[in-house]
Design a protein around this motif. Structure first.
Motif, PDB file in Angstrom:
ATOM      1  N   SER A  36       0.643  -1.226   0.011  1.00 45.18           N
ATOM      2  CA  SER A  36       0.019  -0.054  -0.059  1.00 45.18           C
ATOM      3  C   SER A  36       0.825   1.257   0.170  1.00 45.18           C
ATOM      4  CB  SER A  36      -0.735   0.078   1.288  1.00 45.18           C
ATOM      5  OG  SER A  36      -0.205  -0.188   2.516  1.00 45.18           O
TER       6      SER A  36
ATOM      7  N   SER B  68       2.010   1.987  -3.674  1.00 50.76           N
ATOM      8  CA  SER B  68       0.813   2.266  -4.355  1.00 50.76           C
ATOM      9  C   SER B  68       0.593   3.798  -4.003  1.00 50.76           C
ATOM     10  CB  SER B  68      -0.458   1.398  -3.864  1.00 50.76           C
ATOM     11  OG  SER B  68      -1.533   1.758  -4.602  1.00 50.76           O
ATOM     12  N   LEU B  69       0.607   4.386  -2.803  1.00 51.93           N
ATOM     13  CA  LEU B  69       0.365   5.819  -2.614  1.00 51.93           C
ATOM     14  C   LEU B  69       1.438   6.368  -3.386  1.00 51.93           C
ATOM     15  CD1 LEU B  69      -0.469   5.405   1.084  1.00 51.93           C
ATOM     16  CD2 LEU B  69      -1.960   6.011  -0.795  1.00 51.93           C
TER      17      LEU B  69
ATOM     18  N   PHE C 270       0.186  -1.500 -10.941  1.00 46.58           N
ATOM     19  CA  PHE C 270      -0.083  -0.001 -10.751  1.00 46.58           C
ATOM     20  C   PHE C 270      -0.752   0.533 -12.363  1.00 46.58           C
ATOM     21  CE2 PHE C 270       0.828   4.445 -11.510  1.00 46.58           C
ATOM     22  CZ  PHE C 270       0.142   5.020 -10.643  1.00 46.58           C
TER      23      PHE C 270
ATOM     24  N   LEU D  62       3.215   5.748  -5.836  1.00 41.72           N
ATOM     25  CA  LEU D  62       2.971   5.657  -7.439  1.00 41.72           C
ATOM     26  C   LEU D  62       1.864   6.606  -7.633  1.00 41.72           C
ATOM     27  CD1 LEU D  62       3.851   2.148  -8.071  1.00 41.72           C
ATOM     28  CD2 LEU D  62       5.331   3.831  -9.103  1.00 41.72           C
ATOM     29  N   ASP D  63       0.857   6.630  -6.955  1.00 42.40           N
ATOM     30  CA  ASP D  63      -0.594   7.459  -7.096  1.00 42.40           C
ATOM     31  C   ASP D  63       0.018   8.909  -7.077  1.00 42.40           C
ATOM     32  OD1 ASP D  63      -2.854   5.862  -7.886  1.00 42.40           O
ATOM     33  OD2 ASP D  63      -2.851   5.521  -5.848  1.00 42.40           O
ATOM     34  N   SER D  64       0.891   9.054  -6.011  1.00 39.80           N
ATOM     35  CA  SER D  64       1.376  10.488  -5.881  1.00 39.80           C
ATOM     36  C   SER D  64       2.369  11.146  -7.120  1.00 39.80           C
ATOM     37  CB  SER D  64       2.057  10.800  -4.562  1.00 39.80           C
ATOM     38  OG  SER D  64       2.561  12.080  -4.504  1.00 39.80           O
TER      39      SER D  64
ATOM     40  N   ARG E  58       3.592  13.978 -12.555  1.00 38.76           N
ATOM     41  CA  ARG E  58       4.416  13.293 -13.511  1.00 38.76           C
ATOM     42  C   ARG E  58       5.166  14.238 -14.278  1.00 38.76           C
ATOM     43  NH1 ARG E  58      -0.603  11.621 -14.805  1.00 38.76           N
ATOM     44  NH2 ARG E  58      -1.573  12.530 -16.787  1.00 38.76           N
TER      45      ARG E  58
ATOM     46  N   TYR F  89       2.125   9.778 -10.228  1.00 39.07           N
ATOM     47  CA  TYR F  89       1.455   9.903 -11.406  1.00 39.07           C
ATOM     48  C   TYR F  89       1.115  11.293 -11.687  1.00 39.07           C
ATOM     49  CZ  TYR F  89      -1.523   8.223 -15.131  1.00 39.07           C
ATOM     50  OH  TYR F  89      -1.963   8.085 -16.505  1.00 39.07           O
ATOM     51  N   GLU F  90       0.204  11.679 -10.442  1.00 40.45           N
ATOM     52  CA  GLU F  90      -0.258  13.004 -10.342  1.00 40.45           C
ATOM     53  C   GLU F  90       0.815  14.163 -10.840  1.00 40.45           C
ATOM     54  OE1 GLU F  90      -3.591  13.354 -10.465  1.00 40.45           O
ATOM     55  OE2 GLU F  90      -3.590  11.102 -10.639  1.00 40.45           O
TER      56      GLU F  90
ATOM     57  N   LYS G 168      -4.106  -1.221 -12.883  1.00 41.02           N
ATOM     58  CA  LYS G 168      -5.255  -0.581 -12.172  1.00 41.02           C
ATOM     59  C   LYS G 168      -5.592   1.128 -12.753  1.00 41.02           C
ATOM     60  CE  LYS G 168      -3.757  -0.159  -7.902  1.00 41.02           C
ATOM     61  NZ  LYS G 168      -3.675  -0.158  -6.399  1.00 41.02           N
ATOM     62  N   LYS G 169      -4.492   1.673 -13.495  1.00 39.40           N
ATOM     63  CA  LYS G 169      -4.826   3.026 -13.999  1.00 39.40           C
ATOM     64  C   LYS G 169      -5.243   2.710 -15.411  1.00 39.40           C
ATOM     65  CE  LYS G 169      -3.227   6.362 -11.272  1.00 39.40           C
ATOM     66  NZ  LYS G 169      -4.185   7.128 -10.765  1.00 39.40           N
TER      67      LYS G 169
END
Length: 167
Positions: free
Chosen positions: A3, A6-7, A38, A9-11, A16, A13-14, A41-42
């Motif tokens: 997790s 994942s957090l 990841f 990578l999410d951050s 990037r 990605y936003e 999921k995207k």
């Protein structure tokens, strides 16, 4: 996938445009597999370049003669030309690349422009490498371009992934 990663990578990605991650960890702990999870999921494509196994022109492109015009034309690598907004460009084994290939990768990462002059689309760029004994062993030119993330093996995440995949 853990997790925490994942957090991260999410951050990334936003953000990037501003952040390029380099996932560091022992070989075989799932850095690549977690990035692919990841992306799945995207709902985006991963274009993977194994930096230790390619030549510099496979990153930067190549100049070829054009007989009809008696001139030279720059051809971008097909894999890079196929990238679309939202996709992920993934440089695996980055620190094991030859100096020339590493230089080509770093130029592409920094400028986000192909040799032909075409700008990369709105993509996320991620690298992965095996951990080094000390961060000071990573040359400054590399340290300045990346946000480094230590990836640790997580037995619970590994077990959960295998249960889903094989059962």
């Amino acid at each position: 996938m853990t997790s925490e990663l994942s957090l991260i990578l999410d951050s990334a990605y936003e953000a990037r445009h501003d952040n390029v991650l380099c996932l560091l960890g022992k070989p075989g702990i799932g850095k690549t597999q977690q990035l692919y999870q990841f992306a799945s999921k995207k709902g985006v494509k991963v274009v993977e370049i194994i930096a230790s196994q390619i030549l510099p022109n496979e990153v930067s492109g190549i100049t070829m003669p054009v007989n009809e015009t008696h001139s030279m034309e720059i051809y971008d690598h097909t894999r890079l030309s196929s990238l679309e907004d939202g996709d992920i460009l993934f440089f695996d084994e980055l620190l094991q690349a030859s100096p020339q290939t590493l230089s080509a990768c770093l130029t592409l990462i920094q400028e986000r422009r192909l040799m032909s002059g075409k700008m990369l689309p709105d993509i996320m760029i991620v690298a992965a490498a095996n951990e080094l004994p000390s961060a000071t062993m990573i040359p400054m030119q590399i340290r300045q371009r990346f946000l480094f993330v230590d990836v640790l093996w997580d037995f619970k995440a590994w077990k959960k992934y295998n249960e889903r995949k094989y059962h």
